[in-house]
Each structure stands twice: as structure tokens, then as C-alpha cells.
Design a protein around this motif. Sequence first.
Motif, mmCIF file in Angstrom:
data_model
loop_
_atom_site.group_PDB
_atom_site.id
_atom_site.type_symbol
_atom_site.label_atom_id
_atom_site.label_comp_id
_atom_site.label_asym_id
_atom_site.label_seq_id
_atom_site.Cartn_x
_atom_site.Cartn_y
_atom_site.Cartn_z
ATOM 1 N N UNK A 282 26.368 107.751 90.642
ATOM 2 C CA UNK A 282 27.814 107.926 90.453
ATOM 3 C C UNK A 282 28.233 107.469 89.058
ATOM 4 N N UNK A 283 27.701 106.331 88.633
ATOM 5 C CA UNK A 283 27.970 105.855 87.272
ATOM 6 C C UNK A 283 27.503 106.888 86.255
ATOM 7 N N UNK A 284 26.303 107.417 86.454
ATOM 8 C CA UNK A 284 25.761 108.421 85.535
ATOM 9 C C UNK A 284 26.627 109.662 85.477
ATOM 10 N N UNK A 285 27.124 110.105 86.631
ATOM 11 C CA UNK A 285 27.990 111.276 86.668
ATOM 12 C C UNK A 285 29.319 110.992 85.965
ATOM 13 N N UNK A 286 29.932 109.834 86.261
ATOM 14 C CA UNK A 286 31.205 109.473 85.617
ATOM 15 C C UNK A 286 31.059 109.398 84.099
ATOM 16 N N UNK A 287 29.964 108.781 83.659
ATOM 17 C CA UNK A 287 29.712 108.629 82.230
ATOM 18 C C UNK A 287 29.490 109.985 81.579
ATOM 19 N N UNK B 3 21.723 108.763 77.802
ATOM 20 C CA UNK B 3 20.304 108.400 77.948
ATOM 21 C C UNK B 3 20.100 106.896 77.766
ATOM 22 N N UNK B 4 20.752 106.324 76.744
ATOM 23 C CA UNK B 4 20.615 104.886 76.481
ATOM 24 C C UNK B 4 21.261 104.052 77.577
ATOM 25 N N UNK B 5 22.461 104.440 78.012
ATOM 26 C CA UNK B 5 23.169 103.670 79.039
ATOM 27 C C UNK B 5 22.430 103.700 80.379
ATOM 28 N N UNK B 6 21.795 104.824 80.696
ATOM 29 C CA UNK B 6 21.074 104.971 81.959
ATOM 30 C C UNK B 6 19.644 104.442 81.882
ATOM 31 N N UNK B 7 19.141 104.256 80.660
ATOM 32 C CA UNK B 7 17.775 103.779 80.497
ATOM 33 C C UNK B 7 16.740 104.831 80.827
ATOM 34 N N UNK B 8 17.080 106.100 80.595
ATOM 35 C CA UNK B 8 16.144 107.187 80.884
ATOM 36 C C UNK B 8 15.035 107.248 79.835
ATOM 37 N N UNK B 9 13.829 107.573 80.274
ATOM 38 C CA UNK B 9 12.695 107.692 79.355
ATOM 39 C C UNK B 9 12.718 109.030 78.631
ATOM 40 N N UNK B 10 13.290 110.062 79.264
ATOM 41 C CA UNK B 10 13.331 111.395 78.667
ATOM 42 C C UNK B 10 14.745 111.977 78.765
#
Length: 474
Positions: free
Chosen positions: A399-404, A427-434
Motif C-alpha cells: 500500500x505504501x508502494x502504491x501510494x508513493x 526504488x530507493x524508498x522501497x529498497x528494490x534490487x531492480x
Amino acid sequence: MSLNRKKTLRQVTMTRVTHVNDPEGELVELDSKNSYSKKAVPPIKVNRKIIKSYNYNYFPIILNKDGSPWREGVLYIISKANSDFNYKISTYHSIMSDLTHFKNYIDDNNIDMFSFPKMKLLRPTYRYRNYLLLLVQNDELSSHTAKRRVSSMIKFYRYLTEENHFKPSYPLWNESDLYIKAHDSKGSVFHLKKISTDLKIKNIPNDDPFSNEIIDEGRLRPLPKQEQLALIDTINNTGNTEMLLIHLIALLTGARIQTVLTLRKSHFSKSIDINDSSFTLATGHGTNIDTKKDKNLILIFPKLLYNKIRIYILSERYLNRVNKIKNDVFNDYLFLSNRGAPYYISKESLKSSNTQSNERTMHNGEAVRQFISKRVIPTMKVKLSNDRYIFRFHDLRATFGMNLSESQMRLVEEGKLSLHKAREYVKARMGHATTEMTDRYLNYRSNFDTLIAHQENYEDYINTLLGHVNQECL
């Protein structure tokens, strides 16, 4: 199936017997009645320094039906722990939970785990695999969980045969080499060799084009705005301040449950500058805040949320919980139960030899999940008039990812931000590798809305078409 027989030992210390006059030994009384004693020392030392701790807190074991320890299971988990320098107790609890399921299955069906007859389908490994597959087909178990349990069983049997605990009459399974194409950090192609077995259970994909889920470490469901408001309102009405703050932090920072629950009071000791709108907090390796795989990640707390946390740590409610702490290791935890124990014990705390004598639970967020199950979901079912309503804590991260993502894409549409910068920020806020994972969030709302619009247009056409049919012809 039998009741879960996985048990947790508060503390286990690995030792070996040495000579009674060994100056490095510790006197251990084994039989006070006959004054019989031995000495024990840690098994590995280099230059007179212990290079690995052999004290394990909240150590998992499995019991037989008669209450005795399951020998093979105990030997296996001890062997893994003693050879693992990156020991993580939650991983071993997960392994033992899988093996408990296997142990219950073979006991309930009177299967000899060491009997491997000529007929393949009668061997324990194939019987258990087929049982798991049946559960998946009946929607009683996810294919992901079934795959993990098969993998745990395979590793367990590999250990037993490699350590010569038994020699099967016929193969445990059939193996084949599998080569997977991969790329290194510079883009060069290489192939990874993996061993595949005929016990493999394939993932069952979700082919529903109208699914409202995002595949991100499992199937997560971003909550629509109105549901977010209903959820927070529901939790607020329970009067449980801790649970309200825990859910708000996850929703507004994207932190996973282990990160939220291992936050410390000292992290919120300073007031925010009047000109600042938020507070940044480093998590992960070296911070005492747990993250997945110890990955370093920056959380951004909105100023209002940060100040609410500061008010909470000065409240009588919080101080009452602090006063019930019986272990100094837990003194700085932000979230404590009404008994003074953390909702989630961090990796660093688990390494401490100072455990509470009355604590048998590892505490890994189970109180939060129980709160959701017993207090949140029943109310939300009524509030949303949906008897099948389901909510998982990890959905808050989606939900945070969608809102952002929606806020960033709005800036892109207004010409205030490039798509590249929006992608990199999410990508940075979610900590995604890709960026592939990030794009799932950036495209989620537009893709879902497009599918729904197309379906509505198609249904309008069907209704128009059927409206031309003479009712007398039907």
C-alpha cells in the motif's frame, strides 16, 4: 494430522567433555547424588579466542509422540547451526516448522522414514511430495509453501545420508543438472548450475487478469484509499496505541514488520527542527534495526507521525510497560507488550546470553498477527460488508508502494519530474534490487484501471446486444 510438536528451548549451550584438570574447562555437575562431574569447554578456539558463540537462545526442536526429542531432527538442526557463521534463529524455526509438518505426516500414516522400497511411489519422499501436491490442488496450501517444504525435506535427507545415519536401499529421488542463465553486475552472461529433482513442485501462476495483487515477495494487495482510512479507523477504535502506531509506521514508511518492531526508543529522542517536514532513520546492518537480509535502508517518517511516537514514549502507558521489563537487553525497545517483552526480538538481542527464565517464545510479531486476526478482520468484514475480507500486515508495504508511486506519477504527468527520477525515488524508498519490481508499482494503478474500464465497456456492449433480443424468442 497430529498437533504441532515443535518446541522451543529457552537456551541451548553446545559443549564437549574434557579432562577434569583442563584449565579452560568449566566444572559441570552431572550427578550430585554420586558426586560425579565432568568439565566442558566450547568446541572451537583459535589463538585462545572463541570464534563462534555456541549459545543458542530460543532453539527449536521436534518431539516424538511420546514426548522425547526426535533424534534425527535434533542432530540435523544442531549440525546446521554449528556450521553456520551467519546463524539466524528465525530461519531455523522456519526449517523446523517444515520438518514438523513432515514428521507429523509420516507418524500419522505409520511411514518408516528410512524405508525406501523398489516401488518409487511408496518411498517416504515421494509420498510426502504427492501429499503436498494434493493439498495445493485442493487450495489448502500454496504452491510456494509446498515447494519450500519439499526443499526442507530434501536437505534433511541429504544430511542423513552424507553423515551416514542411514543408507537407503533405493534412491531418495532422481536428480538432473539444471543450468540457469544469469547476468553479473557488468551485464556479462554466465550460467548457474543447479541440481533439480523429480520431487519438484511447480509454482501455480495466478492468471486472473483482474487480480488486485502485486507480486513482491509473495502476493500483496495494495489497499484502496477508502479501505486504508477504514483500517486505521478500526484500529484506532480498539484503543490499542501500540498497534495503531505499528500500523501507521508500516503504512507511511513502507517498513516490514521486523523493522517496525525492532525500532528503539532512543531513535526518537531528538525533536525535529521546526523547518523540517520529516525525519530520516537508517536501518539494517549496524543499526540494531532488523531488515530483510540486513539490507541498509533509509526510512522517512512524516513529522506528525514522528511527534506522535515521541508523545507515546513519554506516556504513562509506555512507562508502565518499561517498568515490567525483566531483561536489560529489552530496555530500549519502542514496542513492548503489557508484560514488558518486545513484540519482535532483534537478531542482536537473540545473541545475548541473558534471556528471561520465564520466556519460551521467540517473539517474531505473532502478537500483531493475532491482533489483526481477532480484532481487525472481524470488524472490517462488517464495515465493508464483505464476509471474505482478508488483510495481512505485509499488505501495508504494498500500500505504501502504491501510494508513493501514484504521487510520483502525478508529478511526472504534471511535468515536474522525469519518469527516470520517479522510478529511482520509488526504488530507493522501497529498497528494490531492480527497477523491474519498481515498475510493477508504477504501472499498477493504470494497468488495473485500464482492465476494469475495458471490462465495463465490454459488458455495456453485451447488455446493448442482448437488449435487441426479442423476449418472446427466449
